[in-house]
Scaffold this active site. Structure first.
Site, mmCIF file in Angstrom:
data_model
loop_
_atom_site.group_PDB
_atom_site.id
_atom_site.type_symbol
_atom_site.label_atom_id
_atom_site.label_comp_id
_atom_site.label_asym_id
_atom_site.label_seq_id
_atom_site.Cartn_x
_atom_site.Cartn_y
_atom_site.Cartn_z
ATOM 1 N N ASN A 42 0.836 -1.201 0.000
ATOM 2 C CA ASN A 42 0.000 0.000 0.000
ATOM 3 C C ASN A 42 0.875 1.257 0.000
ATOM 4 O O ASN A 42 2.099 1.189 -0.099
ATOM 5 C CB ASN A 42 -0.967 -0.022 1.192
ATOM 6 C CG ASN A 42 -0.238 -0.029 2.534
ATOM 7 O OD1 ASN A 42 0.937 0.337 2.630
ATOM 8 N ND2 ASN A 42 -0.937 -0.448 3.571
ATOM 9 N N GLN A 87 -9.763 -3.441 -11.637
ATOM 10 C CA GLN A 87 -8.655 -2.613 -11.162
ATOM 11 C C GLN A 87 -9.130 -1.630 -10.101
ATOM 12 O O GLN A 87 -8.431 -1.372 -9.114
ATOM 13 C CB GLN A 87 -8.052 -1.854 -12.349
ATOM 14 C CG GLN A 87 -6.581 -1.557 -12.211
ATOM 15 C CD GLN A 87 -5.747 -2.821 -12.230
ATOM 16 O OE1 GLN A 87 -6.158 -3.839 -12.776
ATOM 17 N NE2 GLN A 87 -4.580 -2.783 -11.627
ATOM 18 N N HIS A 90 -9.271 -2.324 -6.187
ATOM 19 C CA HIS A 90 -8.035 -2.402 -5.402
ATOM 20 C C HIS A 90 -7.948 -1.287 -4.357
ATOM 21 O O HIS A 90 -7.526 -1.522 -3.228
ATOM 22 C CB HIS A 90 -6.815 -2.274 -6.316
ATOM 23 C CG HIS A 90 -6.324 -3.575 -6.863
ATOM 24 N ND1 HIS A 90 -5.808 -4.575 -6.074
ATOM 25 C CD2 HIS A 90 -6.244 -4.030 -8.142
ATOM 26 C CE1 HIS A 90 -5.437 -5.588 -6.836
ATOM 27 N NE2 HIS A 90 -5.689 -5.290 -8.093
ATOM 28 N N GLU A 155 0.686 0.931 -15.824
ATOM 29 C CA GLU A 155 1.126 -0.353 -15.288
ATOM 30 C C GLU A 155 0.634 -1.497 -16.177
ATOM 31 O O GLU A 155 1.394 -2.370 -16.571
ATOM 32 C CB GLU A 155 0.589 -0.506 -13.868
ATOM 33 C CG GLU A 155 0.933 -1.809 -13.200
ATOM 34 C CD GLU A 155 0.265 -1.944 -11.842
ATOM 35 O OE1 GLU A 155 0.703 -2.803 -11.062
ATOM 36 O OE2 GLU A 155 -0.712 -1.212 -11.557
ATOM 37 N N HIS A 156 -0.665 -1.494 -16.460
ATOM 38 C CA HIS A 156 -1.277 -2.509 -17.332
ATOM 39 C C HIS A 156 -1.900 -1.802 -18.528
ATOM 40 O O HIS A 156 -2.660 -0.853 -18.355
ATOM 41 C CB HIS A 156 -2.377 -3.282 -16.600
ATOM 42 C CG HIS A 156 -1.941 -3.880 -15.299
ATOM 43 N ND1 HIS A 156 -2.238 -3.296 -14.082
ATOM 44 C CD2 HIS A 156 -1.225 -5.002 -15.025
ATOM 45 C CE1 HIS A 156 -1.738 -4.043 -13.116
ATOM 46 N NE2 HIS A 156 -1.114 -5.079 -13.648
ATOM 47 N N ASP A 192 -2.699 -11.170 -13.465
ATOM 48 C CA ASP A 192 -2.625 -11.150 -12.002
ATOM 49 C C ASP A 192 -2.465 -12.549 -11.432
ATOM 50 O O ASP A 192 -1.672 -12.768 -10.513
ATOM 51 C CB ASP A 192 -3.913 -10.555 -11.411
ATOM 52 C CG ASP A 192 -4.017 -9.057 -11.583
ATOM 53 O OD1 ASP A 192 -3.024 -8.437 -12.000
ATOM 54 O OD2 ASP A 192 -5.091 -8.501 -11.289
ATOM 55 N N HIS A 253 45.516 13.261 -10.012
ATOM 56 C CA HIS A 253 45.003 12.269 -10.960
ATOM 57 C C HIS A 253 45.996 12.089 -12.116
ATOM 58 O O HIS A 253 46.341 10.959 -12.494
ATOM 59 C CB HIS A 253 43.648 12.732 -11.533
ATOM 60 C CG HIS A 253 42.481 12.470 -10.641
ATOM 61 N ND1 HIS A 253 42.334 13.057 -9.415
ATOM 62 C CD2 HIS A 253 41.382 11.678 -10.821
ATOM 63 C CE1 HIS A 253 41.194 12.646 -8.865
ATOM 64 N NE2 HIS A 253 40.610 11.798 -9.695
#
Length: 261
Positions: A42, A87, A90, A155-156, A192, A253
């Site tokens: 979450n 979706q 959720h 995301e999807h 899923d 250097h």
């Protein structure tokens, strides 16, 4: 746990929430410190992972969850509504978006959402999500919908279209997504639960630059250098280092390279 058993994992710790992220990042009397912390959670888990990054490695900041559906006139409005609500249930800030050039389909999907919400056990959360973040966008074309998807980097990403040249064209156009679901039957929920796709994916636009959780999250790239003194490659590299060190005003250097010549 079955996968852990198959892989030979010997220890499993039953803990969750932001406090579990802290325990894994810093270690406790009972939980050893971890080098890498991965997986979804979450908003508190996501914030905790963000805070401990650098103390431990993480895969990504994941959430809230998203689905973006591009649909043509052949799509079933009941299927589209079901995927959007899957979706939306959720989280009240889950993002369920449809983009279509077919206004008739858009209206029928909106009606289906109301119809399915009425009998959905999780309707309180799903309705809040649709109200807060749900969108139905009527585009000028499927190509414009693909352009929007690339900007959103969801995301999807579902392509609810019938197979053929048009679908192939849109598949070739989209490139920013966590997972791509092609065709009417490719419901996101299959990814899923059952089809084997990744279920820990980039959100909030991060699909523009990263993919989902994979074995690469547990790998690191290291480099090594070995020289052959007196070789032409060694001399060329050392001379270049002298020039660059001098140009930067870093005399030590330049000397560290030059002294070897």
């Amino acid at each position: 746990m079955a996968a852990a058993y198959i892989c030979g994992v010997k220890r499993v710790f039953a803990c969750g929430g932001a406090q579990a992220i802290a325990a894994m990042a810093f270690g406790t009397e009972s939980i050893p410190r971890a080098d890498v912390i991965v997986g979804p959670g979450n908003k508190y888990v996501a914030e905790a992972k963000k805070l401990v990054y650098g103390i431990a490695g993480i895969d990504m900041i994941a959430g809230p969850t998203e689905v973006f559906i591009i649909a043509d006139g052949t799509a079933d409005p009941a299927w589209i509504a079901a995927d959007l609500l899957a979706q939306a249930e959720h989280d009240i800030v889950a993002q369920a978006v449809l983009a279509t050039p077919d206004e008739s389909l858009a209206l029928r999907v909106a009606e289906e959402i109301d119809k399915q919400l009425a009998v959905l056990p999780t309707r309180e959360t799903a309705a809040a999500s649709i109200g807060n973040c749900g969108r139905i966008i009527i585009t000028d074309s499927l190509e414009q919908a693909a352009s929007l998807a690339n900007r959103k980097a969801p995301e999807h990403l579902e392509l609810a279209m019938t197979g053929g040249t048009e679908l192939a064209k849109i598949v070739s156009m989209v490139h920013n997504y966590g997972s791509l679901f092609i065709g009417h039957g490719a419901a996101e929920v299959l990814g899923d639960y059952a089809a084997g796709l990744n279920h820990t994916l980039p959100t909030s636009g991060s699909a523009r630059f990263t993919g989902g959780l994979s074995v690469r999250c547990f790998l690191k790239t290291v480099t090594t250098l070995r020289t052959i003194e007196g070789s032409s490659g060694f001399k060329a590299s050392a001379r270049a280092a002298v020039v660059l060190g001098t140009a930067e005003g870093l005399a030590a250097h330049a000397r560290a390279a030059g002294i070897r010549l």
